[in-house]
Design a protein around this motif. Structure first.
Motif, mmCIF file in Angstrom:
data_model
loop_
_atom_site.group_PDB
_atom_site.id
_atom_site.type_symbol
_atom_site.label_atom_id
_atom_site.label_comp_id
_atom_site.label_asym_id
_atom_site.label_seq_id
_atom_site.Cartn_x
_atom_site.Cartn_y
_atom_site.Cartn_z
ATOM 1 N N HIS A 197 110.165 54.584 34.954
ATOM 2 C CA HIS A 197 109.144 54.347 33.940
ATOM 3 C C HIS A 197 108.998 52.847 33.711
ATOM 4 O O HIS A 197 109.973 52.087 33.831
ATOM 5 N N PRO A 198 107.782 52.390 33.374
ATOM 6 C CA PRO A 198 107.530 50.939 33.314
ATOM 7 C C PRO A 198 108.375 50.216 32.287
ATOM 8 O O PRO A 198 108.841 49.105 32.546
ATOM 9 N N GLY A 199 108.596 50.813 31.102
ATOM 10 C CA GLY A 199 109.377 50.141 30.076
ATOM 11 C C GLY A 199 110.783 49.786 30.523
ATOM 12 O O GLY A 199 111.190 48.615 30.492
ATOM 13 N N PRO A 200 111.573 50.776 30.966
ATOM 14 C CA PRO A 200 112.922 50.455 31.445
ATOM 15 C C PRO A 200 112.940 49.457 32.598
ATOM 16 O O PRO A 200 113.813 48.585 32.652
ATOM 17 N N LEU A 201 111.989 49.570 33.518
ATOM 18 C CA LEU A 201 111.953 48.634 34.642
ATOM 19 C C LEU A 201 111.667 47.210 34.169
ATOM 20 O O LEU A 201 112.220 46.241 34.696
ATOM 21 N N ILE A 202 110.789 47.070 33.168
ATOM 22 C CA ILE A 202 110.491 45.742 32.617
ATOM 23 C C ILE A 202 111.744 45.136 31.994
ATOM 24 O O ILE A 202 112.062 43.962 32.206
ATOM 25 N N ALA A 203 112.467 45.944 31.209
ATOM 26 C CA ALA A 203 113.687 45.451 30.564
ATOM 27 C C ALA A 203 114.748 45.090 31.594
ATOM 28 O O ALA A 203 115.437 44.072 31.465
ATOM 29 N N ILE A 204 114.883 45.915 32.620
ATOM 30 C CA ILE A 204 115.863 45.646 33.679
ATOM 31 C C ILE A 204 115.553 44.323 34.367
ATOM 32 O O ILE A 204 116.444 43.492 34.599
ATOM 33 N N GLY A 205 114.281 44.097 34.690
ATOM 34 C CA GLY A 205 113.891 42.863 35.360
ATOM 35 C C GLY A 205 114.089 41.634 34.490
ATOM 36 O O GLY A 205 114.567 40.596 34.961
ATOM 37 N N ALA A 206 113.736 41.743 33.206
ATOM 38 C CA ALA A 206 113.834 40.589 32.311
ATOM 39 C C ALA A 206 115.281 40.187 32.052
ATOM 40 O O ALA A 206 115.598 38.998 31.958
ATOM 41 N N LEU A 207 116.165 41.175 31.941
ATOM 42 C CA LEU A 207 117.564 40.900 31.606
ATOM 43 C C LEU A 207 118.452 40.753 32.835
ATOM 44 O O LEU A 207 119.639 40.423 32.707
#
Length: 502
Positions: A197-207
């Motif tokens: 899902h886009p939300g978890p992937l965004i957080a994973i990439g940012a952190l």
């Protein structure tokens, strides 16, 4: 102008310090800015705009579409946004939401219509209910929703599951919330916590969190969250909002066809299949058609995980194309035209008529979901998200709790789980330096948990659930909104427990 004058002018410009506009700052830099009177004003205006929308809908009985327009106008004008910019912000929000969600809702409605009229939905319901006690049905619905929700956006999963939810509630004679809440919980939890899902992937990439660790911990946190917020909470939700399947627009439409002599009633065991369907699809064909777009999206997610490099790869290119939600849903509808249409005995004209008829009942949903997106964009462009981020950072709490609270306040202010995750992860990327990979994964999950908190009138999902189940605004708050709050808190609690042991 003389040379000396020009030189003096250039020297004065070079001596003037460069002031960055807010648009040039990163989320972390914006959150670190000092609190101003404008921030206080924006928070108060946002609260007043949300209250205005609730009053217009719940008390004055104004259509939600118009209430959201008026609320957006009040927010922008009171927040100091120029009138022309306010209009553009709202239009951009409507267009962006319908661009992402509207087409998928329409395609899902077409697929759902063919599924119901062909007798396929009845086949699924009969298989689920056969030999099952009423007490087991909510647990089965949570499991089915969790599986479907793994690679699928919440909105698509709900549209695909809606006919099944309504039919299961009708045939089992269980309250609608007893069946619907477990399905909603399964979809929502997976949407907020689990890649791809886009939300978890965004957080994973940012952190910079490891994908495998985040996925493993996400599944570990998701299991108790779905259980508590789905089958367990549905017992209370059914008591607080004791509505049956007949409250759902889909049920009422089928009952109207039954009264016209075109189909049997969903409550008498005859199902919602069209009499023209001479050969109802088998359970295997029905399940295969339903899972077809899910498999395509899952293959895309796996391809993105396996081939993370940017180098050209024809297999990945093909899977990325086929797994795009719009492409997958279009192909699924075309497949349904065969499996739920031609194969069961429907003529070409009949299939075309059914696809046309499927869009009519969701016209109001389109307007409301689009207006909800417009209100969300008005909040974002007025600067409300930046103000609430400042407040969260100023609290000075632990890294894990800060990530959760940032996502919570931005979610409440903007109504978008994805925006909440993106903004909170961007802020935490600059604040969470020095974390171990395991801690980074848990912070990413804490942000995902916070992004689900308090879905209300500025969230398109709120209106989609309300309209799909035929609930009032108050009933939606007592079921869907409360369930989302519970999911957020339980998920964060699960992540905190994991944090304490790693």
């Amino acid at each position: 102008m003389s040379i000396s004058t020009a030189a003096h002018s250039i020297g004065a410009q070079l001596a003037t310090p460069v002031v960055l506009r807010q648009d040039d700052l990163t989320p972390a830099e914006k959150a670190a800015q000092p609190w101003t009177g404008q921030d206080t004003r924006l928070i108060l205006v946002a609260v007043a705009a949300i209250a205005l929308i609730v009053v217009l809908i719940a008390w004055l009985k104004l259509h939600p579409f118009l209430a959201l327009i008026l609320g957006s106008a009040f927010l922008s004008i009171a927040g100091g946004v120029p009138v022309l910019d306010a209009i553009k912000n709202f239009e951009d929000g409507v267009g962006g939401t319908l661009k992402e969600v509207g087409l998928l809702i329409a395609l899902g409605a077409m697929l759902g219509k063919l599924l119901a009229d062909s007798g396929g939905a009845d086949r699924v319901v009969d298989t689920i209910l056969r030999g099952r006690s009423a007490a087991a049905i909510p647990w089965l619905m949570a499991l089915v929703a969790a599986i479907i929700g793994l690679p699928m956006f919440f909105e698509i999963g709900l549209v695909l599951l809606l006919p099944v939810i309504v039919l299961v509630a009708a045939k089992s004679r269980l309250p609608l919330m007893r069946v619907g809440i477990p399905a909603l919980a399964g979809l929502s939890v997976l949407h907020g916590l689990i890649p791809p899902h886009p939300g978890p992937l965004i957080a994973i990439g940012a952190l910079g969190a490891p994908l495998g660790t985040t996925l493993a911990f996400g599944l570990l946190a998701a299991i108790p969250t779905v259980i508590i917020c789905g089958p367990v909470f549905s017992v209370l939700a059914a008591k607080w909002v004791p509505v049956g399947a007949d409250s759902a627009p889909l049920f009422r439409a089928d009952m109207q066809r039954a009264s016209d002599g075109r189909t049997g009633s969903v409550t008498d065991g005859a199902g919602v299949g069209d009499p023209e369907a001479k050969r109802p699809p088998s359970f295997a064909v029905t399940l295969g058609t339903i899972l077809f777009p899910i498999v395509l999206m899952l293959l895309k997610a796996l391809a993105d995980i396996i081939w993370r490099s940017e180098e050209a790869n024809q297999v990945r290119v093909v899977l990325d194309f086929l797994g795009e939600p719009l492409v997958a849903m279009v192909l699924a509808v075309l497949l349904a035209v065969i499996t739920f249409g031609r194969a069961v005995g429907f003529s070409g004209g009949s299939i075309s008529g059914k696809l046309t008829a499927s869009v009519g009942p969701i016209a109001s949903v389109f307007l409301i979901v689009g207006a909800g997106g417009g209100f969300k964009q008005s909040l974002i462009n007025a600067g409300v998200g930046d103000s609430v981020a400042k407040a969260a950072v100023a609290l000075g709490v632990s890294t894990l709790l800060l990530g959760f609270l940032l996502a919570v306040v931005i979610r409440v202010a903007t109504g978008s789980a994805t925006v909440a995750t993106t903004t909170a992860a961007g802020i935490m990327a600059g604040l969470a330096t020095g974390l171990t990979p395991t801690q980074a994964a848990l912070v990413a999950l804490a942000i995902g948990a916070g992004s689900l908190f308090l879905s209300h009138v500025n969230d398109a999902g709120f209106w989609l659930v309300k309209e799909s189940f035929g609930l009032t605004v108050a009933q939606t708050f007592r079921t869907w909104t409360l369930m989302e709050c519970l999911i957020s808190v339980v998920a964060f609690g699960s992540v905190s427990i994991i944090w304490a042991f790693v």
